[in-house]
Design an enzyme around this catalytic site. Sequence first.
Site, PDB file in Angstrom:
ATOM      1  CD  GLU A 102     -83.262 -27.457  49.142  1.00  0.00           C
ATOM      2  OE1 GLU A 102     -82.217 -27.125  48.309  1.00  0.00           O
ATOM      3  OE2 GLU A 102     -83.088 -28.060  50.195  1.00  0.00           O
ATOM      4  CG  ASP A 134     -83.131 -20.205  55.981  1.00  0.00           C
ATOM      5  OD1 ASP A 134     -82.619 -19.955  56.933  1.00  0.00           O
ATOM      6  OD2 ASP A 134     -82.563 -20.784  54.745  1.00  0.00           O
TER       7      ASP A 134
END
Length: 260
Positions: free
Chosen positions: A143, A67
């Site tokens: 998430e 990421d």
Amino acid sequence: MEVIILPGAAEVGRFGADRIAAVVSRAPRAVLGLATGSSPQGIYAELARRVAAGTLDLSGVSGFALDEYVGIPADHPQSYAAVLDRDVVRPLGLAPSRVRVPDGRAPDLEAAAVDYDRAIAAVGGVDVQILGIGANGHIGFNEPTSSFASRTRIKTLAPRTRADNARFFASPEEVPTHCLTQGLGTILEARELLLVAQGEAKAEAVAAAVEGPVAAICPASALQLHRRVCVVVDEAAASRLRLADYYRYTHARKPDWQRP
Ligand code: F6R
């Protein structure tokens, strides 16, 4: 899923480095998925030590970051491009041209995300994906409630994640609000997953990922869907595992023919 419980962070780092070294000894041009953050630092430090000692050569390896923050300048010391360059590419002797990080400064972030998955596919996929786990159960920056089918894409960082990562920045406000992250679907395509966690703060997330229901509320529970996963934790991170004794029993009795 293989769950290995070791006394402390040093042992976790050495074990993880052994796994990576074993893969690279079989395939010197292996493709590694590279997590940032604190959890894999012990693995990288141990690999760097072996490279410096001349017992390991990682110069043929390629790498893909998990990421990157959106909008952070590439030369910001906490951009994942900068972190990987400092903590992984240089000390491990990787070829910089073979290590990619999602482009969090791209004018078209959606196109950059699609390109990233294409680049992973173009090299034949990731051989071993190194993962940490967030206290909220995220892997990459997927998430809670991320789709298990998700691809690399833009995500909003959860307030908890921003608070946890504030330690790397001058102030909590400086932590970016968005990121580009490999999706859960992208991560699950890696041939092997290696998740490392240390410390009590990760115990609940580790237990939910390993022993809880497969549910989007704990993105790391997606690991239960993968055929080849190793979860390596220290005693503190293992402290909420109901079957901890069974994992220790299994590891102690693992026959040589079953070792990777
Ligand atoms: C980092 C990443 C995150 C971290 C996780 C744990 O590239 O994708 O999922 O692995 O937030 O962070 P640490 O290891 O700093 O506790």
